[in-house]
Design a protein around this motif. Sequence first.
Motif, PDB file in Angstrom:
ATOM      1  N   PHE A   1     -17.325  16.591   4.022  1.00 56.75           N
ATOM      2  CA  PHE A   1     -16.234  16.229   4.922  1.00 56.75           C
ATOM      3  C   PHE A   1     -15.648  14.925   4.408  1.00 56.75           C
ATOM      4  CE2 PHE A   1     -14.980  13.685   8.546  1.00 56.75           C
ATOM      5  CZ  PHE A   1     -14.347  14.552   9.405  1.00 56.75           C
ATOM      6  N   THR A   2     -14.367  14.921   4.069  1.00 60.34           N
ATOM      7  CA  THR A   2     -13.775  13.701   3.513  1.00 60.34           C
ATOM      8  C   THR A   2     -12.562  13.276   4.323  1.00 60.34           C
ATOM      9  OG1 THR A   2     -12.260  14.897   2.063  1.00 60.34           O
ATOM     10  CG2 THR A   2     -14.426  14.396   1.174  1.00 60.34           C
ATOM     11  N   THR A   3     -12.391  11.973   4.439  1.00 57.12           N
ATOM     12  CA  THR A   3     -11.159  11.454   5.041  1.00 57.12           C
ATOM     13  C   THR A   3     -10.654  10.285   4.208  1.00 57.12           C
ATOM     14  OG1 THR A   3     -12.535  10.110   6.485  1.00 57.12           O
ATOM     15  CG2 THR A   3     -11.451  11.991   7.491  1.00 57.12           C
ATOM     16  N   ILE A   4      -9.347  10.114   4.270  1.00 58.02           N
ATOM     17  CA  ILE A   4      -8.729   8.940   3.663  1.00 58.02           C
ATOM     18  C   ILE A   4      -8.925   7.811   4.671  1.00 58.02           C
ATOM     19  CG2 ILE A   4      -6.584   7.920   2.809  1.00 58.02           C
ATOM     20  CD1 ILE A   4      -7.507  10.286   1.126  1.00 58.02           C
ATOM     21  N   ALA A   5      -9.900   6.952   4.401  1.00 60.46           N
ATOM     22  CA  ALA A   5     -10.207   5.895   5.367  1.00 60.46           C
ATOM     23  C   ALA A   5      -9.127   4.827   5.366  1.00 60.46           C
ATOM     24  CB  ALA A   5     -11.562   5.283   5.059  1.00 60.46           C
ATOM     25  N   ALA A   6      -8.520   4.587   4.227  1.00 58.74           N
ATOM     26  CA  ALA A   6      -7.460   3.582   4.180  1.00 58.74           C
ATOM     27  C   ALA A   6      -6.632   3.767   2.913  1.00 58.74           C
ATOM     28  CB  ALA A   6      -8.049   2.167   4.213  1.00 58.74           C
ATOM     29  N   LEU A   7      -5.440   3.210   2.973  1.00 61.67           N
ATOM     30  CA  LEU A   7      -4.533   3.176   1.819  1.00 61.67           C
ATOM     31  C   LEU A   7      -4.084   1.726   1.662  1.00 61.67           C
ATOM     32  CD1 LEU A   7      -2.278   6.238   2.689  1.00 61.67           C
ATOM     33  CD2 LEU A   7      -3.841   6.089   0.759  1.00 61.67           C
ATOM     34  N   PRO A   8      -3.555   1.365   0.499  1.00 60.12           N
ATOM     35  CA  PRO A   8      -2.990   0.013   0.401  1.00 60.12           C
ATOM     36  C   PRO A   8      -1.924  -0.154   1.479  1.00 60.12           C
ATOM     37  CG  PRO A   8      -3.056   1.069  -1.751  1.00 60.12           C
ATOM     38  CD  PRO A   8      -3.450   2.103  -0.761  1.00 60.12           C
ATOM     39  N   PRO A   9      -1.839  -1.341   2.088  1.00 61.11           N
ATOM     40  CA  PRO A   9      -0.926  -1.538   3.222  1.00 61.11           C
ATOM     41  C   PRO A   9       0.482  -1.015   2.952  1.00 61.11           C
ATOM     42  CG  PRO A   9      -2.222  -3.504   2.859  1.00 61.11           C
ATOM     43  CD  PRO A   9      -2.589  -2.550   1.771  1.00 61.11           C
TER      44      PRO A   9
ATOM     45  N   THR B   1       0.340  -5.530  -6.512  1.00 60.83           N
ATOM     46  CA  THR B   1      -0.820  -4.798  -5.998  1.00 60.83           C
ATOM     47  C   THR B   1      -0.745  -3.348  -6.450  1.00 60.83           C
ATOM     48  OG1 THR B   1      -0.507  -6.144  -4.051  1.00 60.83           O
ATOM     49  CG2 THR B   1      -2.135  -4.404  -3.890  1.00 60.83           C
ATOM     50  N   ARG B   2      -1.892  -2.813  -6.800  1.00 58.74           N
ATOM     51  CA  ARG B   2      -1.932  -1.406  -7.230  1.00 58.74           C
ATOM     52  C   ARG B   2      -1.479  -0.510  -6.082  1.00 58.74           C
ATOM     53  NH1 ARG B   2      -5.662  -0.623 -11.905  1.00 58.74           N
ATOM     54  NH2 ARG B   2      -4.826   1.465 -11.823  1.00 58.74           N
ATOM     55  N   ASN B   3      -0.761   0.548  -6.396  1.00 59.69           N
ATOM     56  CA  ASN B   3      -0.386   1.488  -5.338  1.00 59.69           C
ATOM     57  C   ASN B   3      -1.039   2.850  -5.538  1.00 59.69           C
ATOM     58  OD1 ASN B   3       1.035   2.611  -7.404  1.00 59.69           O
ATOM     59  ND2 ASN B   3       3.060   2.304  -6.508  1.00 59.69           N
ATOM     60  N   ASP B   4      -1.932   2.945  -6.518  1.00 65.47           N
ATOM     61  CA  ASP B   4      -2.524   4.251  -6.815  1.00 65.47           C
ATOM     62  C   ASP B   4      -3.999   4.285  -6.439  1.00 65.47           C
ATOM     63  OD1 ASP B   4      -3.366   2.466  -8.711  1.00 65.47           O
ATOM     64  OD2 ASP B   4      -3.266   3.865 -10.375  1.00 65.47           O
ATOM     65  N   VAL B   5      -4.330   3.625  -5.319  1.00 60.79           N
ATOM     66  CA  VAL B   5      -5.732   3.646  -4.887  1.00 60.79           C
ATOM     67  C   VAL B   5      -5.832   4.254  -3.495  1.00 60.79           C
ATOM     68  CG1 VAL B   5      -6.480   1.673  -6.234  1.00 60.79           C
ATOM     69  CG2 VAL B   5      -5.589   1.315  -3.945  1.00 60.79           C
ATOM     70  N   ILE B   6      -6.967   4.845  -3.229  1.00 61.83           N
ATOM     71  CA  ILE B   6      -7.264   5.316  -1.886  1.00 61.83           C
ATOM     72  C   ILE B   6      -8.679   4.877  -1.537  1.00 61.83           C
ATOM     73  CG2 ILE B   6      -5.742   7.324  -1.918  1.00 61.83           C
ATOM     74  CD1 ILE B   6      -8.197   9.025  -2.550  1.00 61.83           C
ATOM     75  N   VAL B   7      -8.932   4.737  -0.257  1.00 59.37           N
ATOM     76  CA  VAL B   7     -10.283   4.459   0.203  1.00 59.37           C
ATOM     77  C   VAL B   7     -10.799   5.747   0.832  1.00 59.37           C
ATOM     78  CG1 VAL B   7     -11.716   3.050   1.700  1.00 59.37           C
ATOM     79  CG2 VAL B   7      -9.735   2.047   0.578  1.00 59.37           C
TER      80      VAL B   7
ATOM     81  N   VAL C   1     -15.651   4.359  -0.492  1.00 64.72           N
ATOM     82  CA  VAL C   1     -15.434   3.863  -1.851  1.00 64.72           C
ATOM     83  C   VAL C   1     -13.939   3.824  -2.131  1.00 64.72           C
ATOM     84  CG1 VAL C   1     -17.603   4.618  -2.859  1.00 64.72           C
ATOM     85  CG2 VAL C   1     -15.664   6.191  -2.781  1.00 64.72           C
ATOM     86  N   THR C   2     -13.570   2.940  -3.048  1.00 61.37           N
ATOM     87  CA  THR C   2     -12.182   2.867  -3.474  1.00 61.37           C
ATOM     88  C   THR C   2     -12.015   3.685  -4.743  1.00 61.37           C
ATOM     89  OG1 THR C   2     -12.060   0.655  -2.566  1.00 61.37           O
ATOM     90  CG2 THR C   2     -10.347   1.284  -4.120  1.00 61.37           C
ATOM     91  N   LEU C   3     -11.072   4.592  -4.733  1.00 59.00           N
ATOM     92  CA  LEU C   3     -10.826   5.426  -5.905  1.00 59.00           C
ATOM     93  C   LEU C   3      -9.472   5.071  -6.503  1.00 59.00           C
ATOM     94  CD1 LEU C   3     -11.842   8.978  -4.620  1.00 59.00           C
ATOM     95  CD2 LEU C   3     -13.149   7.497  -6.134  1.00 59.00           C
TER      96      LEU C   3
END
Lengths: 134, 927
Positions: B648-656, B888-894, B571-573
């Motif tokens: 168990f959580t991981t940061i799957a992606a960040l904005p490029p 582009t937003r920079n305050d999101v994480i996947v 999910v994108t937070l």
Amino acid sequence: MKKIYLIAALALIAAVAIIISASKDVTTYGTYASAADKNSRVKIAGQIDRDFDIEYDPINSPSAFSFTMKDSEGVSKKVILKIPKPQDFETSETVVVTGKMEEDTFVATDVQMKCPSKYKDEELKIRSEASLSM
Amino acid sequence: MIQEIQYIGEHLLPGYIGQFCVVLSFVAALFSAWAYRCATRHNSESWGRLGKTSFGVHGLSTFTIIGTLFYIMLKQYYEYAYVQAHVNEELPMRYIFSAFWEGQEGSFLLWMFWHIILGFILIRKAGEWHHSVMIFVALIQAVLASMLLGVHINLGDFTYKLGSNPTLLLRDVMDIPLFQNADYVAQIKGTGLNALLQNYWMTIHPPTLFLGFASTTIPFAYAAAGLYTGKATEWLRTAMKWSLFSAGILGVGILMGSAWAYEALSFGGYWAWDPVENMSLVPWIILVAGVHTNLIANATGRAIRSTYIYYCLCFVGVLYSTYLTRSGILGDTSAHAFTEMGLEPQLIFMVLFFFLLSAILYIAKSRLIPVIKKEESIYSREFWMFIGALVLLFSGTIISGSTSLPVLNALINLKDPDFIGTVISDPIPHFNKFQIWIAVLVTALSGSAIFFRYKTQEYSKNQKLGYATKMFVHLVIAGVLTFLLSLWIDYFHWKYLVMAFAAWFAVTSNVHYIFKVAKNNPRVASAAISHIGFAVMIIGILTSGLNQDVLTTNPFAMRGIQDDEDLASVVTLIKEEPLYVNNHWITYESDTIVDKTRTFKIKFEREDSLRGNVDPYYVYPNVLFSNDLSKVAANNPGTKHLLSKDIFTTIAALPPAQQDVKLAKEEEDSLKYRQYIMSIGDTVFTKQHYGVLEEISFSPTNKDYLQHENDLGISARLRFKSLDGKYNEVAEPAIGVRENLLYQYHDQLNDLRVKLKLNEESFDNYFNTEDQLKYETYVMKKGDKVDYGGEEYLLMGFDNQITNQHYEAEANDIAVQAILRDTKGEQLRPTYVIREGQPFNLKDYAQRPGIHARLVHINPQSEEFTFALAQDDRSKGEIIVELAEDVTRNDVIVLEALVFPGINLFWAGSIMMLLGFFVSLLSRRKK
């Protein structure tokens, strides 16, 4: 001694069954062309085509991204990977994707990345050339 | 360049020591093996002493190589290739061990180190076995030492590189133009330890695993020595203790690897059937089979040949796994990156040499092993243990067969260059589908065979009935437990039901055995402890692996309409915006950067229909930047450990732009900024909002701005509001100058998708260069006051300690610093210096009011001081704000969040299983 023969026979049957069963689990490294013919899951090893962008929109579709990959025959096609973009994807050169052809795009669910192994040496080479030209 | 270059700054001595010791280590090990062979053959003490001495020399020279390598790594002598590849300036000292065995040469040395320690123990403790056993230990050491030789052998046109020496100079291993430069040493930097490997697991996992690998040599050496000396049965009891030790340690080493993968890496699990994992597991499985047949042999005199074969296979398996993981043949099939080093032929030689050695010894000498003609009875424990060992062998064979597919491909390729190799398309289900049945067989056997006794020939009717009753009761209890477990987890398929049932059966039966038979005898209980542990581990795999669940499924995905594989697992937070998924509220609260690690603080709350949000807890996944901080190199999970499950959580992606400096720059360059020249009170308009310039500040408040002494900085505060007044946020872009470099501090309003920065020309409106300043002079005495630029300055006094940063003291300088203080307590400290009879002054500057002060003249007689003061011209009162929209937003994480139910069963079970080996070992030592 009879029992040990019985066990050996059972093991042999099991081994044959396993080999038959396992032979369905293997696939070959294919190309886009062979993937289109097969219409089943294949692995394609190729290189990321840098002429096109790696497109990933983490806000609207976080669980997929796309890029263009050149297969071993030199054919470039778009690949959609249905996972969040791995952090070090940009740095890899060769990738192996597992998936299927769907019309003209390759839809994959799994990727393995190979970072260039000579990377370290290259870096040193570039740095040394820069230092000489100074 | 015919002349030899005289290089500057190289440290050549460690290299000479290293090269000498490498050769000495190899020769001494080889000679030691020969001497021990002669000692064994001729029963000669003098040969034995020679063997012992040369093994000692081998040990000392190997320790010297290790010491030298550590020395050059600690000293950061980058002219050495190994140092350059594994160390850099930033590497914390606590990772020096990790850096040491990151490379192949270092890990060979680690392996040899353990062999030497074990060899020394054998020399002291092995007694009559000393000579014969040490032949094989010295032999493997000679082969391993040859991997470090780094000798080039010329065969006509062809040069073969034998081994790779870790103490070679960079210019010996690489030919690049840099080395035409005499002082190249000053120009090279280290690459450093891979960011992924910078954690404590890398410090403890390899030594344990390599001690495990090294210790498999000892049971093999005893078995081989037994056949070689003709003492074909006497080796079994000592070998047993060593193999228990080895199985325990190797098991711990493997388990640490899997804990590392789970805790610190983003593999998303503790076992992935990766080739590298498989090939450390297979020798262990074979070793466990050997432990079982060794027990049979000790108790009944049967299965001695099998024990020999298992110990040899285990040892050769370790060598084969070394070949697979280090030769590069695994290619694309493994996530573990091992670079190729051209050692392939040597590694193949190593595997084949010890395989043939074992085989030849067996063929030549196995007739010496006594064989009991009469068949085992099915009522005897040894019969079922033997079957159990065969099941383990079968398991190991299947795993190594599939893992060896790349080898098979390479072999076919030798004959048919056009052959396209095959790969396993989905390894995890492939391995699982066979190993499920191994687990069922092993648990079923361990549950049913434990109650049999050794050497039983026949059961009476009563005994049969008693046994059948016992088994029946356990099967019933197991059935009940299997049902109870189904209330917690799903079995999905009947085969998993069978697996759970067999595992529960093994648990109940072995628990019964401990209480009924073993009682206070740890040696008898140890087997049952291991069996219970294994069964609990299997149940743990069912709960945590099979029932692993994704917490972060996309709440908007419609199940049934989309394919299963299309269901997103992430999910994108958005920062500070709670998201509701699967009964949980997840909030990305904040993130912090320390060194190379950016850690995210994420809150989980379960929603309860009656009590609102309950059970809040935090997880802290992080991303790790590469050594040069230019991009994200890895992401590490954050796990919340609960008793019944892990989240168990991981940061799957960040904005490029958050992942890579290069992409951030590309994105910044693509923005279209509009310029506004603004004074306080001026307004800018965006699509839906407007912003008012409220303040211009000379001590910037931008969150990224860190004030250092002598920095110049300026920031603007703009308040943005929506037309309806609901939105009200402040943006504070800033610019700063530090040591003549200009830094931009952007500010971003993510909800408006607006980014702001200050144009550098704003600076000129507030900070003047020296030629633009108009100085006015004032003559003052101590205690005098002067009004200037809206401030009142008091001449407080003088100081001989010069604090001005531009001042560098020289001998015979006469220097004094005046202290001018304004009403707010801020000080100006202009400096006056007489150097070699010439006076000059150094100015001081107060940033907030923009006042420049110089002490230009001193009259010692009248004690009058002449100051020159000037103020920046800030009359323009304008600032140039640049604003871009559609940013582009920079305050999101996947985020990916997985639930591992009952994972503690897996850990507890594995630990208990390994504990059994040590209990058994200790109880045997006491005797």
